[in-house]
Design a protein around this motif. Structure first.
Motif, PDB file in Angstrom:
ATOM      1  N   MET A   1      10.231  -0.265  -4.763  1.00 37.28           N
ATOM      2  CA  MET A   1       9.243  -0.675  -3.900  1.00 37.28           C
ATOM      3  C   MET A   1       9.575  -1.322  -2.604  1.00 37.28           C
ATOM      4  O   MET A   1       8.571  -1.588  -1.735  1.00 37.28           O
ATOM      5  N   ARG A   2      10.582  -1.583  -2.414  1.00 38.15           N
ATOM      6  CA  ARG A   2      11.322  -2.112  -1.006  1.00 38.15           C
ATOM      7  C   ARG A   2      11.059  -1.407  -0.011  1.00 38.15           C
ATOM      8  O   ARG A   2      11.056  -1.584   1.036  1.00 38.15           O
ATOM      9  N   GLY A   3      10.972   0.096  -0.140  1.00 33.24           N
ATOM     10  CA  GLY A   3      10.496   0.975   0.877  1.00 33.24           C
ATOM     11  C   GLY A   3       9.145   1.223   1.166  1.00 33.24           C
ATOM     12  O   GLY A   3       8.812   2.229   1.699  1.00 33.24           O
ATOM     13  N   PHE A   4       8.215   0.232   0.751  1.00 31.45           N
ATOM     14  CA  PHE A   4       6.938   0.580   0.787  1.00 31.45           C
ATOM     15  C   PHE A   4       6.313   0.643   2.438  1.00 31.45           C
ATOM     16  O   PHE A   4       7.058  -0.250   3.167  1.00 31.45           O
ATOM     17  N   LEU A   5       5.495   1.494   2.496  1.00 31.05           N
ATOM     18  CA  LEU A   5       5.119   1.438   4.244  1.00 31.05           C
ATOM     19  C   LEU A   5       3.652   1.193   3.873  1.00 31.05           C
ATOM     20  O   LEU A   5       2.903   1.567   2.949  1.00 31.05           O
ATOM     21  N   SER A   6       3.217   0.560   4.987  1.00 28.59           N
ATOM     22  CA  SER A   6       1.776   0.262   5.068  1.00 28.59           C
ATOM     23  C   SER A   6       0.714   1.629   5.029  1.00 28.59           C
ATOM     24  O   SER A   6       1.174   2.559   5.677  1.00 28.59           O
ATOM     25  N   SER A   7      -0.342   1.600   4.247  1.00 26.58           N
ATOM     26  CA  SER A   7      -1.041   2.692   4.141  1.00 26.58           C
ATOM     27  C   SER A   7      -1.706   3.020   5.593  1.00 26.58           C
ATOM     28  O   SER A   7      -1.690   2.167   6.464  1.00 26.58           O
ATOM     29  N   SER A   8      -2.614   3.869   5.462  1.00 28.42           N
ATOM     30  CA  SER A   8      -3.419   4.233   6.753  1.00 28.42           C
ATOM     31  C   SER A   8      -4.528   3.078   7.137  1.00 28.42           C
ATOM     32  O   SER A   8      -5.060   2.952   8.206  1.00 28.42           O
ATOM     33  N   ILE A   9      -4.726   2.406   6.131  1.00 27.28           N
ATOM     34  CA  ILE A   9      -5.746   1.270   6.545  1.00 27.28           C
ATOM     35  C   ILE A   9      -4.850  -0.106   6.849  1.00 27.28           C
ATOM     36  O   ILE A   9      -5.727  -1.086   6.347  1.00 27.28           O
ATOM     37  N   GLY A  10      -3.736  -0.044   6.833  1.00 30.02           N
ATOM     38  CA  GLY A  10      -3.106  -1.297   7.175  1.00 30.02           C
ATOM     39  C   GLY A  10      -2.171  -1.080   8.486  1.00 30.02           C
ATOM     40  O   GLY A  10      -1.922  -0.049   8.743  1.00 30.02           O
ATOM     41  N   VAL A  11      -1.497  -1.898   8.894  1.00 27.39           N
ATOM     42  CA  VAL A  11      -0.316  -1.901   9.949  1.00 27.39           C
ATOM     43  C   VAL A  11       0.676  -2.847   9.374  1.00 27.39           C
ATOM     44  O   VAL A  11       0.544  -3.811   8.683  1.00 27.39           O
ATOM     45  N   THR A  12       1.810  -2.649   9.721  1.00 30.12           N
ATOM     46  CA  THR A  12       2.979  -3.432   9.521  1.00 30.12           C
ATOM     47  C   THR A  12       3.052  -4.871  10.255  1.00 30.12           C
ATOM     48  O   THR A  12       2.381  -4.817  11.299  1.00 30.12           O
ATOM     49  N   CYS A  13       3.775  -5.668   9.765  1.00 32.39           N
ATOM     50  CA  CYS A  13       3.861  -6.836  10.507  1.00 32.39           C
ATOM     51  C   CYS A  13       4.316  -6.732  11.845  1.00 32.39           C
ATOM     52  O   CYS A  13       3.760  -7.393  12.676  1.00 32.39           O
ATOM     53  N   ALA A  14       5.181  -5.769  12.181  1.00 34.08           N
ATOM     54  CA  ALA A  14       5.860  -5.646  13.585  1.00 34.08           C
ATOM     55  C   ALA A  14       4.850  -4.993  14.364  1.00 34.08           C
ATOM     56  O   ALA A  14       5.143  -5.211  15.634  1.00 34.08           O
ATOM     57  N   ALA A  15       3.953  -4.599  13.929  1.00 31.28           N
ATOM     58  CA  ALA A  15       3.043  -4.082  15.163  1.00 31.28           C
ATOM     59  C   ALA A  15       1.641  -4.764  15.408  1.00 31.28           C
ATOM     60  O   ALA A  15       0.811  -4.465  15.850  1.00 31.28           O
ATOM     61  N   ALA A  16       1.828  -6.067  15.420  1.00 27.27           N
ATOM     62  CA  ALA A  16       0.451  -7.056  15.079  1.00 27.27           C
ATOM     63  C   ALA A  16       0.584  -8.067  16.286  1.00 27.27           C
ATOM     64  O   ALA A  16       0.795  -9.351  16.079  1.00 27.27           O
ATOM     65  N   LEU A  17       0.394  -7.609  17.408  1.00 27.69           N
ATOM     66  CA  LEU A  17       0.290  -8.657  18.392  1.00 27.69           C
ATOM     67  C   LEU A  17      -1.132  -8.796  19.391  1.00 27.69           C
ATOM     68  O   LEU A  17      -1.272  -9.078  20.168  1.00 27.69           O
ATOM     69  N   ALA A  18      -1.884  -7.869  18.342  1.00 29.80           N
ATOM     70  CA  ALA A  18      -3.394  -7.773  19.254  1.00 29.80           C
ATOM     71  C   ALA A  18      -4.463  -9.007  18.909  1.00 29.80           C
ATOM     72  O   ALA A  18      -3.896 -10.026  17.866  1.00 29.80           O
ATOM     73  N   LEU A  19      -5.471  -9.229  19.317  1.00 29.73           N
ATOM     74  CA  LEU A  19      -6.558 -10.364  19.066  1.00 29.73           C
ATOM     75  C   LEU A  19      -6.521 -10.313  17.605  1.00 29.73           C
ATOM     76  O   LEU A  19      -7.032  -9.607  17.070  1.00 29.73           O
ATOM     77  N   PRO A  20      -6.536 -11.594  17.054  1.00 29.22           N
ATOM     78  CA  PRO A  20      -6.720 -11.645  15.526  1.00 29.22           C
ATOM     79  C   PRO A  20      -8.413 -11.597  15.416  1.00 29.22           C
ATOM     80  O   PRO A  20      -8.688 -11.857  14.259  1.00 29.22           O
ATOM     81  N   LEU A  21      -9.244 -11.466  16.430  1.00 33.64           N
ATOM     82  CA  LEU A  21     -10.495 -11.441  15.902  1.00 33.64           C
ATOM     83  C   LEU A  21     -10.652  -9.885  15.581  1.00 33.64           C
ATOM     84  O   LEU A  21     -11.616  -9.654  14.942  1.00 33.64           O
ATOM     85  N   GLY A 302       5.474 -22.993  -4.067  1.00 29.56           N
ATOM     86  CA  GLY A 302       6.548 -22.381  -4.794  1.00 29.56           C
ATOM     87  C   GLY A 302       6.871 -20.957  -4.901  1.00 29.56           C
ATOM     88  O   GLY A 302       7.547 -20.453  -5.858  1.00 29.56           O
ATOM     89  N   ALA A 303       6.083 -20.093  -4.075  1.00 29.97           N
ATOM     90  CA  ALA A 303       6.328 -18.634  -4.165  1.00 29.97           C
ATOM     91  C   ALA A 303       7.843 -18.210  -3.994  1.00 29.97           C
ATOM     92  O   ALA A 303       8.225 -18.436  -2.991  1.00 29.97           O
ATOM     93  N   ASP A 304       8.095 -17.370  -4.731  1.00 29.41           N
ATOM     94  CA  ASP A 304       9.713 -16.819  -4.670  1.00 29.41           C
ATOM     95  C   ASP A 304       9.351 -15.603  -3.956  1.00 29.41           C
ATOM     96  O   ASP A 304       8.834 -14.533  -4.282  1.00 29.41           O
ATOM     97  N   GLU A 305       9.783 -15.694  -2.524  1.00 25.87           N
ATOM     98  CA  GLU A 305       9.528 -14.686  -1.773  1.00 25.87           C
ATOM     99  C   GLU A 305      10.206 -13.281  -1.921  1.00 25.87           C
ATOM    100  O   GLU A 305      10.070 -12.293  -1.411  1.00 25.87           O
ATOM    101  N   SER A 306      11.358 -13.507  -2.593  1.00 22.26           N
ATOM    102  CA  SER A 306      12.242 -12.427  -2.826  1.00 22.26           C
ATOM    103  C   SER A 306      11.626 -11.313  -3.757  1.00 22.26           C
ATOM    104  O   SER A 306      12.123 -10.255  -3.932  1.00 22.26           O
ATOM    105  N   LEU A 307      10.483 -11.703  -4.568  1.00 17.13           N
ATOM    106  CA  LEU A 307       9.926 -10.943  -5.687  1.00 17.13           C
ATOM    107  C   LEU A 307       9.019  -9.816  -4.867  1.00 17.13           C
ATOM    108  O   LEU A 307       8.864  -8.625  -5.470  1.00 17.13           O
ATOM    109  N   ARG A 308       8.368 -10.087  -3.964  1.00 21.19           N
ATOM    110  CA  ARG A 308       7.334  -9.304  -3.483  1.00 21.19           C
ATOM    111  C   ARG A 308       8.053  -8.322  -2.389  1.00 21.19           C
ATOM    112  O   ARG A 308       9.152  -8.196  -1.966  1.00 21.19           O
ATOM    113  N   GLU A 309       7.018  -7.237  -1.932  1.00 21.79           N
ATOM    114  CA  GLU A 309       7.494  -6.328  -0.757  1.00 21.79           C
ATOM    115  C   GLU A 309       7.965  -7.024   0.250  1.00 21.79           C
ATOM    116  O   GLU A 309       7.114  -7.836   0.748  1.00 21.79           O
TER     117      GLU A 309
END
Length: 488
Positions: A1-21, A302-309
């Motif tokens: 699942m490391r290659g997970f891509l955001s779906s059409s209803i999501g955006v990736t972390c890198a694409a996110a500099l718009a207004l949080p409202l 204490g979440a182990d962040e290496s587990l998630r995508e």
């Protein structure tokens, strides 16, 4: 699942500099995780075996039964059962009994909630179609244990549960799913509290909230307000993995990097923060917002962040909050909540094959609020909590089982405070109605537009017992209190 891509209803972390409202996230680009020692915790998976007459190969009238006979195992604290096909539901009963660590005392048989497939990513999304997802029961917290026995059997011909007005059909010809396995989860040790954290660490000292009828505690609120904003372990921050740093960075406008807690703000400070961060026009466009509550971050529990995508996934906005119970049982202390969360997290990712913790937030019986799925507590993070309605919503799980148990007042109050703030960021009225488009489920067909309460129970969007009958009855109270906190 490391290659997970955001779906059409999501955006990736890198694409996110718009207004949080519009609340698209303002995160940092994904980075490669450096080599690091794994955080504590483990998952052990044991294949189930035929029991009774099935073991002997006999047919007859006995229902199919699989399980494991009583045995000693490595220490664990949470159990669940998984199987190969996520589209197959286990129509039957799962029961476990466990031995407390270092003793000869075995618990009575405990029921494990089998109707769990409705807590999942929506059909057709990248998370759901990853090829890693499995069918699974709800997890059950059993505490420190080193022995286990489990039995799984079909209830052939039994009428399935009726949830309010939503009756389920009778299935007279059911088989157990293939590939049944018992999952034993050890959460590992709790993380050390930040060097300058209060004496009670990242948890409120509200153990009076242990009973199912606990009262609201102004002492708890005082403890929350008194948490230092700079609760950061500076030495630990320098040793954070890239994934841990990314999970913290998306909250950097709320708390310092590596913070275990996002501190509470009063209403005036929350409104001032909104104006300072997103501009006066944005603040005027969203005039109703509750005070920001104290939130324990993923680092705090204490979440182990290496587990998630590695990447985060987002939806467009937050129009509704769906209430859940974790169905993990009520036999935990509030000081154990981080361990319960780490166990559920492991079960969601390692056992069930999800990309991350399913819920956006969790609330314990003492009213402590925890960050759930990574991506930023103020962002519209796409969760896996309400099958068919994960888009444009958030999911909040109260840790426990509330079909017969009364949810603590502290937990209901925390839900009201959390929704007053988070829904306020997106201009939603907690007492109002909204429209969501179904992604497909057993109550509304895919593509249908459904009118729902802004604060809804899971059963409003799917034919299910969740969030439990007794918690569902408290949602009216939560809606009213949330609206008051917003100043409506």
């Amino acid at each position: 699942m490391r290659g997970f891509l955001s779906s059409s209803i999501g955006v990736t972390c890198a694409a996110a500099l718009a207004l949080p409202l519009a609340l698209t996230p303002s995160g940092s680009a994904a980075v490669t995780r450096p080599a690091a020692d794994p955080l504590p915790g483990s998952t052990r998976s044991l294949p189930l075996e035929p029991l009774g007459r099935d073991r002997a190969g006999g047919g007859g009238a006995a229902p199919p039964e699989q399980g494991l006979t009583r045995r000693a195992v490595q220490p664990f604290s949470l159990v669940g059962v998984v199987w190969d096909d996520p589209d197959v539901e286990l129509q039957g009963r799962v029961q476990v009994r466990t031995r407390a660590t270092g003793t000869t005392a075995w618990s009575p048989w405990q029921e494990v909630e089998t109707h769990n497939h409705e807590h999942a990513a929506d059909p057709g999304t990248a998370e759901r179609d990853s090829g890693r997802v499995r069918g699974s029961t709800a997890p059950l917290w059993v505490g420190d244990s080193d022995g286990v026995e489990v039995r799984v059997r079909t209830d052939t011909g039994r009428a399935l549960p009726s949830y309010g007005a939503h009756a389920l059909p009778v299935d007279k010809n059911v088989d157990l799913p293939t590939g049944l396995r018992l999952e034993l989860v050890d959460p590992g040790e709790d993380p050390a509290p930040p060097a300058d954290a209060p004496a009670d660490g990242v948890l409120l000292s509200a153990e009076s909230g242990e009973s199912t009828e606990s009262t609201e505690s102004t002492e708890s609120d005082t403890a929350a307000q008194g948490t230092p904003a700079e609760a950061v372990d500076a030495a630990g921050t320098s040793l954070m993995t890239a994934e841990a740093a990314a999970a913290s960075a998306v909250n950097a406008d709320l708390a310092p990097m590596g913070a275990a807690v996002i501190p509470a703000l009063d209403k005036a400070a929350t409104e001032a923060y909104l104006a300072d961060t997103y501009g006066a026009d944005a603040a005027r466009a969203k005039p109703y917002i509750g005070p920001r509550p104290r939130i324990v971050t993923r680092r705090g529990w204490g979440a182990d962040e290496s587990l998630r995508e590695r990447e985060f996934a987002y939806t467009r906005t937050v129009k509704a909050a769906f209430m859940h119970h974790s169905a993990t049982g009520n036999n935990y202390r509030c000081s154990q909540s981080p361990s319960v969360l780490r166990s559920i997290y492991r079960y969601h990712v390692k056992s069930s094959g999800w990309r991350d913790f399913g819920y956006n937030f969790a609330v314990d019986k003492c009213g402590n609020i925890y960050e759930g799925r990574a991506g930023g507590v103020a962002k519209a993070v796409l969760g896996a909590h309400t099958l068919g309605f994960n888009s444009d919503s958030m999911g909040i799980a109260v840790i426990g089982s509330f079909t017969t148990a009364i949810p603590p007042k502290a937990a209901v109050t925390a839900v009201a405070k959390l929704t007053a703030w988070k829904l306020g960021l997106f201009g939603a009225d907690p007492r109002g109605k909204t429209y969501l488009k179904s992604g497909g489920g057993n109550l509304y067909k895919k593509g249908s537009t459904v009118k729902l309460n802004v604060i809804s129970g899971h059963r409003d969007g799917f034919r299910t017992e969740c969030p439990g009958r007794r918690l569902y009855k408290k949602l009216g109270t939560a809606r009213s209190a949330s609206a008051r906190y917003q100043g409506r």
